[in-house]
Design a protein around this motif. Structure first.
Motif, PDB file in Angstrom:
ATOM      1  N   CYS A 192       0.834  -1.210   0.000  1.00 23.33           N
ATOM      2  CA  CYS A 192       0.000   0.000   0.000  1.00 23.33           C
ATOM      3  C   CYS A 192       0.864   1.254   0.000  1.00 23.33           C
ATOM      4  O   CYS A 192       0.574   2.222  -0.706  1.00 23.33           O
ATOM      5  CB  CYS A 192      -0.922   0.001   1.221  1.00 23.33           C
TER       6      CYS A 192
ATOM      7  N   HIS B 237     -10.192   4.319   4.055  1.00 27.53           N
ATOM      8  CA  HIS B 237     -10.723   3.105   4.668  1.00 27.53           C
ATOM      9  C   HIS B 237      -9.619   2.293   5.340  1.00 27.53           C
ATOM     10  O   HIS B 237      -9.782   1.811   6.476  1.00 27.53           O
ATOM     11  CB  HIS B 237     -11.420   2.254   3.608  1.00 27.53           C
ATOM     12  N   VAL B 238      -8.489   2.144   4.667  1.00 28.59           N
ATOM     13  CA  VAL B 238      -7.371   1.370   5.223  1.00 28.59           C
ATOM     14  C   VAL B 238      -6.830   2.046   6.483  1.00 28.59           C
ATOM     15  O   VAL B 238      -6.507   1.379   7.477  1.00 28.59           O
ATOM     16  CB  VAL B 238      -6.259   1.190   4.164  1.00 28.59           C
TER      17      VAL B 238
ATOM     18  N   ASN C 202      -9.355   1.676   9.278  1.00 28.60           N
ATOM     19  CA  ASN C 202      -9.353   0.286   9.721  1.00 28.60           C
ATOM     20  C   ASN C 202      -8.209   0.023  10.703  1.00 28.60           C
ATOM     21  O   ASN C 202      -8.386  -0.693  11.694  1.00 28.60           O
ATOM     22  CB  ASN C 202      -9.246  -0.644   8.517  1.00 28.60           C
TER      23      ASN C 202
ATOM     24  N   ARG D 120     -18.156   4.489  11.029  1.00 25.91           N
ATOM     25  CA  ARG D 120     -17.222   3.881  10.086  1.00 25.91           C
ATOM     26  C   ARG D 120     -17.322   4.552   8.727  1.00 25.91           C
ATOM     27  O   ARG D 120     -16.310   4.930   8.124  1.00 25.91           O
ATOM     28  CB  ARG D 120     -17.502   2.387   9.963  1.00 25.91           C
TER      29      ARG D 120
ATOM     30  N   ARG E   8      -6.369  -7.645   9.373  1.00 26.62           N
ATOM     31  CA  ARG E   8      -5.607  -6.542   8.790  1.00 26.62           C
ATOM     32  C   ARG E   8      -4.916  -6.963   7.493  1.00 26.62           C
ATOM     33  O   ARG E   8      -4.858  -6.176   6.529  1.00 26.62           O
ATOM     34  CB  ARG E   8      -4.559  -6.057   9.796  1.00 26.62           C
TER      35      ARG E   8
ATOM     36  N   ARG F 280      -5.919  -9.032   5.214  1.00 21.33           N
ATOM     37  CA  ARG F 280      -6.878  -8.985   4.110  1.00 21.33           C
ATOM     38  C   ARG F 280      -7.062  -7.564   3.625  1.00 21.33           C
ATOM     39  O   ARG F 280      -7.132  -7.296   2.420  1.00 21.33           O
ATOM     40  CB  ARG F 280      -8.217  -9.569   4.553  1.00 21.33           C
ATOM     41  N   GLU F 281      -7.147  -6.623   4.565  1.00 23.97           N
ATOM     42  CA  GLU F 281      -7.364  -5.224   4.195  1.00 23.97           C
ATOM     43  C   GLU F 281      -6.213  -4.676   3.357  1.00 23.97           C
ATOM     44  O   GLU F 281      -6.425  -4.094   2.290  1.00 23.97           O
ATOM     45  CB  GLU F 281      -7.551  -4.369   5.456  1.00 23.97           C
ATOM     46  N   VAL F 282      -4.991  -4.817   3.858  1.00 26.78           N
ATOM     47  CA  VAL F 282      -3.867  -4.190   3.162  1.00 26.78           C
ATOM     48  C   VAL F 282      -3.525  -4.898   1.864  1.00 26.78           C
ATOM     49  O   VAL F 282      -3.140  -4.250   0.872  1.00 26.78           O
ATOM     50  CB  VAL F 282      -2.621  -4.076   4.074  1.00 26.78           C
TER      51      VAL F 282
ATOM     52  N   HIS G 232      -6.734  -4.334  -0.701  1.00 28.34           N
ATOM     53  CA  HIS G 232      -6.892  -2.926  -1.074  1.00 28.34           C
ATOM     54  C   HIS G 232      -5.661  -2.360  -1.779  1.00 28.34           C
ATOM     55  O   HIS G 232      -5.769  -1.352  -2.499  1.00 28.34           O
ATOM     56  CB  HIS G 232      -7.271  -2.090   0.145  1.00 28.34           C
TER      57      HIS G 232
ATOM     58  N   LEU H 128     -15.291  -7.644   0.997  1.00 27.37           N
ATOM     59  CA  LEU H 128     -14.376  -6.855   1.816  1.00 27.37           C
ATOM     60  C   LEU H 128     -14.495  -5.394   1.470  1.00 27.37           C
ATOM     61  O   LEU H 128     -13.879  -4.930   0.497  1.00 27.37           O
ATOM     62  CB  LEU H 128     -12.937  -7.315   1.635  1.00 27.37           C
TER      63      LEU H 128
END
Length: 214
Positions: free
Chosen positions: A18, A47-48, A51, A77, A136, A138-140, A143, A214
């Motif tokens: 990211c 969002h990241v 989060n 959120r 976390r 999954r998010e980074v 995204h 997600l």
């Protein structure tokens, strides 16, 4: 099978992906559409960042035993994302960096026993704190692809992709996903509801696209 140490390493790797993706974005590039419908790159980074702050609340919960929800409400959120998407490019990048570093520090503070402490996700699931690094990751990872600056699912660790596919199938329900064929990176993108190529039903017909996950 993933372990705590594996996922902590993935958090660091995804965060770096990211970081590289946003490093050269100016104001105009930041405001361009991401790969997520209706979201600009600013929305994705906001969002990241939000989060990371939310997951740090769960680290505080695990460390102190004081219930600290990720968000005060679903509305908060969404408001955090929309507010973050209005920040100037430099400020948004700084928020991403600060929030990621603070989360990393919070994770590094936990003892083996505290990683086993139960916390509550934003979806109302009770999980051990050791599940937070996977949340976390999954998010980074996903995204980083959504930013549309060149990172592809094929660039993500193979073991991570395998774990992600299992996770998505479990949450979507295997009975709702058609039997498909293709390269594992393309199948991962397909299951995540992201742009994909080379995925088809087992009979060779085009696979029906899935909604973003997600």
């Amino acid at each position: 099978m993933r372990t705590l140490q594996t996922t902590l390493a993935w958090v660091a790797e995804g965060t770096e992906l990211c970081r590289k993706a946003v490093a050269d974005l100016d104001e105009a590039s930041y405001n361009e559409p991401s790969l997520l419908p209706g979201w600009t790159r600013k929305h994705v980074v906001a969002h990241v960042a939000a989060n990371a702050r939310a997951l740090r609340n769960l680290m505080h919960w695990a460390r102190t035993g004081e219930p600290t929800p990720m968000y005060t409400s679903p509305e908060q959120r969404l408001a955090d994302i929309e507010s973050g998407a209005t920040l100037p490019a430099g400020w948004l990048t700084a928020w991403f960096e600060q929030s990621a570093q603070l989360l990393a520090y919070a994770m590094a503070e936990l003892t083996e026993e505290q990683w086993r402490a139960e916390v509550l996700t934003a979806q109302g699931r009770t999980v051990p704190a050791g599940e937070v690094p996977w949340m976390r990751t999954r998010e980074v990872m996903v995204h980083a692809v959504d930013l549309g600056t060149g990172v592809q699912f094929a660039d993500l660790p193979e073991q991570f992709r395998a774990e992600l596919r299992q996770d998505i199938l479990a949450k979507r329900g295997s009975d709702t996903v058609p039997a498909i064929q293709g390269a594992d990176a393309d199948i991962t993108a397909y299951l995540a509801g992201r742009p994909y190529t080379g995925v088809a039903n087992r009979d060779g017909s085009p696979a029906e696209p899935l909604t973003p996950w997600l």
